[in-house]
Design a protein around this motif. Structure first.
Motif, mmCIF file in Angstrom:
data_model
loop_
_atom_site.group_PDB
_atom_site.id
_atom_site.type_symbol
_atom_site.label_atom_id
_atom_site.label_comp_id
_atom_site.label_asym_id
_atom_site.label_seq_id
_atom_site.Cartn_x
_atom_site.Cartn_y
_atom_site.Cartn_z
ATOM 1 N N SER A 225 53.242 73.852 -43.974
ATOM 2 C CA SER A 225 53.703 74.269 -45.300
ATOM 3 C C SER A 225 52.616 74.148 -46.362
ATOM 4 O O SER A 225 51.792 73.226 -46.333
ATOM 5 N N ASP A 226 52.642 75.090 -47.305
ATOM 6 C CA ASP A 226 51.772 75.003 -48.479
ATOM 7 C C ASP A 226 52.529 74.441 -49.684
ATOM 8 O O ASP A 226 51.980 74.362 -50.781
ATOM 9 N N ASN A 227 53.788 74.031 -49.467
ATOM 10 C CA ASN A 227 54.616 73.540 -50.564
ATOM 11 C C ASN A 227 54.726 72.020 -50.612
ATOM 12 O O ASN A 227 55.366 71.472 -51.499
ATOM 13 N N THR A 228 54.114 71.338 -49.630
ATOM 14 C CA THR A 228 54.115 69.876 -49.649
ATOM 15 C C THR A 228 53.138 69.388 -50.709
ATOM 16 O O THR A 228 51.998 69.848 -50.774
ATOM 17 N N LEU A 229 53.601 68.473 -51.538
ATOM 18 C CA LEU A 229 52.777 67.949 -52.632
ATOM 19 C C LEU A 229 52.297 66.542 -52.292
ATOM 20 O O LEU A 229 53.079 65.692 -51.863
ATOM 21 N N TYR A 230 51.007 66.311 -52.494
ATOM 22 C CA TYR A 230 50.406 65.010 -52.246
ATOM 23 C C TYR A 230 49.812 64.486 -53.543
ATOM 24 O O TYR A 230 49.187 65.240 -54.291
ATOM 25 N N SER A 231 49.981 63.203 -53.784
ATOM 26 C CA SER A 231 49.390 62.574 -54.965
ATOM 27 C C SER A 231 48.543 61.391 -54.522
ATOM 28 O O SER A 231 49.056 60.432 -53.930
ATOM 29 N N CYS A 232 47.245 61.493 -54.761
ATOM 30 C CA CYS A 232 46.318 60.402 -54.444
ATOM 31 C C CYS A 232 45.224 60.376 -55.508
ATOM 32 O O CYS A 232 44.427 61.313 -55.562
ATOM 33 N N PRO A 233 45.201 59.400 -56.400
ATOM 34 C CA PRO A 233 46.054 58.221 -56.362
ATOM 35 C C PRO A 233 47.522 58.566 -56.602
ATOM 36 O O PRO A 233 47.838 59.583 -57.221
ATOM 37 N N SER A 234 48.396 57.706 -56.089
ATOM 38 C CA SER A 234 49.826 57.931 -56.248
ATOM 39 C C SER A 234 50.261 57.488 -57.632
ATOM 40 O O SER A 234 49.440 57.130 -58.479
ATOM 41 N N ASP A 235 51.563 57.477 -57.839
ATOM 42 C CA ASP A 235 52.104 57.161 -59.157
ATOM 43 C C ASP A 235 52.358 55.664 -59.368
ATOM 44 O O ASP A 235 53.043 55.273 -60.306
ATOM 45 N N LEU A 236 51.784 54.827 -58.518
ATOM 46 C CA LEU A 236 52.063 53.386 -58.593
ATOM 47 C C LEU A 236 51.205 52.710 -59.656
ATOM 48 O O LEU A 236 50.075 53.123 -59.928
ATOM 49 N N SER A 237 51.746 51.638 -60.210
ATOM 50 C CA SER A 237 50.967 50.799 -61.119
ATOM 51 C C SER A 237 49.953 49.999 -60.309
ATOM 52 O O SER A 237 50.013 49.963 -59.076
ATOM 53 N N VAL A 238 49.038 49.355 -60.983
ATOM 54 C CA VAL A 238 48.036 48.538 -60.298
ATOM 55 C C VAL A 238 48.711 47.450 -59.475
ATOM 56 O O VAL A 238 48.335 47.178 -58.316
#
Length: 316
Positions: A225-238
């Motif tokens: 799929s081309d619709n999978t979204l990846y976040s790196c860095p992710s949305d986490l706090s330190v």
């Protein structure tokens, strides 16, 4: 910053990149192995492709290979059998040893170990092909909640998995999963986001969060799929990032993982993390997660491939 090894490509001699194999993940393994082979060669390593589905392991000796990079996924590559054979051949290899490979390949036993140590993992039931009673599906759904994930105990890349919402769907999903394995994990579905933490030589790389419009992060979402979204860095706090890294390292160590790998999580709507599984030879394709995390940490793909090679220096 994670330090690279001070060894040179010449220190590793002639290297076999084990790829392909006979598991249900053969296609992904071929892609991972070819990418790693190119990366190692870019770093100056004298590396060659070696497909155990087409060649006898004894050819590793007759062709005088010095090391083996394991880029096989699934049975025959990640389950400890290849690791044991290489140890008998006295050939150093990358990643986790026999015990850890066998444990990490088995989702049920991994969960049992984590549960015994008080590490967070979702509630679950086990279906055994030899004694499964379809009439129990209603009770299973009642005990685990409105939704569950069905997973063959020893398959990867989400092969044979299904997300189900009622007893009839559960029976069908279990029977489908039995095509891949005699034991099936039925896991309480955790509503929330999926995260993964890659591990390299005892260090946790930056976490990645994944989201997909599909029912779950399945084979198609991972590789097609081309619709999978990846976040790196992710949305986490330190603080959350640090906590997740520590949890990943602890979980990996608990199942005797070593060298390199990846630990997957779900995070519920209250912010609690739950362990899903540990992978001892994760994908290394252009869509794979370990290279994405390594890039965020400052590694090129070629440097990452060489760092994986250095895990063959482990004393077993």
């Amino acid at each position: 910053m994670i330090e690279l090894s001070n060894k040179t490509a010449a220190d590793y001699g002639k290297v076999a990149v084990m790829l392909g194999g006979t598991s249900a993940e053969r296609e992904v393994s071929l892609n991972s192995g070819k990418a790693m082979l190119a990366g190692l060669q870019q770093m100056g390593v004298n590396a060659y492709a070696f497909d155990p589905a087409e060649r006898a392991l004894t050819e590793l000796l007759t062709e005088k290979f010095d090391r083996v990079v394991i880029a096989l996924h699934g049975r025959g590559g990640e389950d400890g059998s290849l690791q044991g054979a290489l140890q008998l051949l006295n050939l150093p290899y990358t990643g986790t040893g026999v015990l850890g490979s066998a444990l990490c390949m088995d989702k049920i036993r991994s969960k049992q170990i984590w549960q015994s140590l008080g590490l967070p993992t979702a509630n679950y039931k086990i279906a055994d092909k030899r004694s499964f009673d379809a009439g129990s599906c209603g009770a299973i759904m009642a005990s685990l909640g409105e939704e569950v994930m069905v997973k063959p105990a020893q398959e990867g890349s989400s092969i044979g998995m299904a997300r189900v919402k009622n007893a009839l769907q559960l029976e069908t999903a279990i029977q489908d999963a039995f095509k891949y394995d005699n034991k099936v994990l039925i896991e309480q579905f955790v509503h929330g986001s999926e995260y993964t933490v890659s591990i390299l030589n005892g260090n946790a790389l930056p976490s990645i969060s994944m989201s997909t419009p599909r029912e779950f992060y399945d084979y198609a979402a991972k590789y097609q799929s081309d619709n999978t979204l990846y976040s790196c860095p992710s949305d986490l706090s330190v603080e959350e990032e640090s906590h997740l890294a520590e949890l990943a390292l602890e979980a990996f160590d608990a199942v005797a993982g070593s060298g390199w790998g990846r630990v997957d999580f779900m995070r519920d709507q209250l912010g609690r993390f739950y362990l899903l599984e540990a992978n001892t030879a994760p994908g290394m394709t252009e869509k794979s997660l370990v290279p994405m995390a390594a890039k965020q940490a400052g590694f090129s793909f070629a440097e990452l491939s060489f760092a994986v090679l250095t895990t063959s220096d482990q004393i077993r």
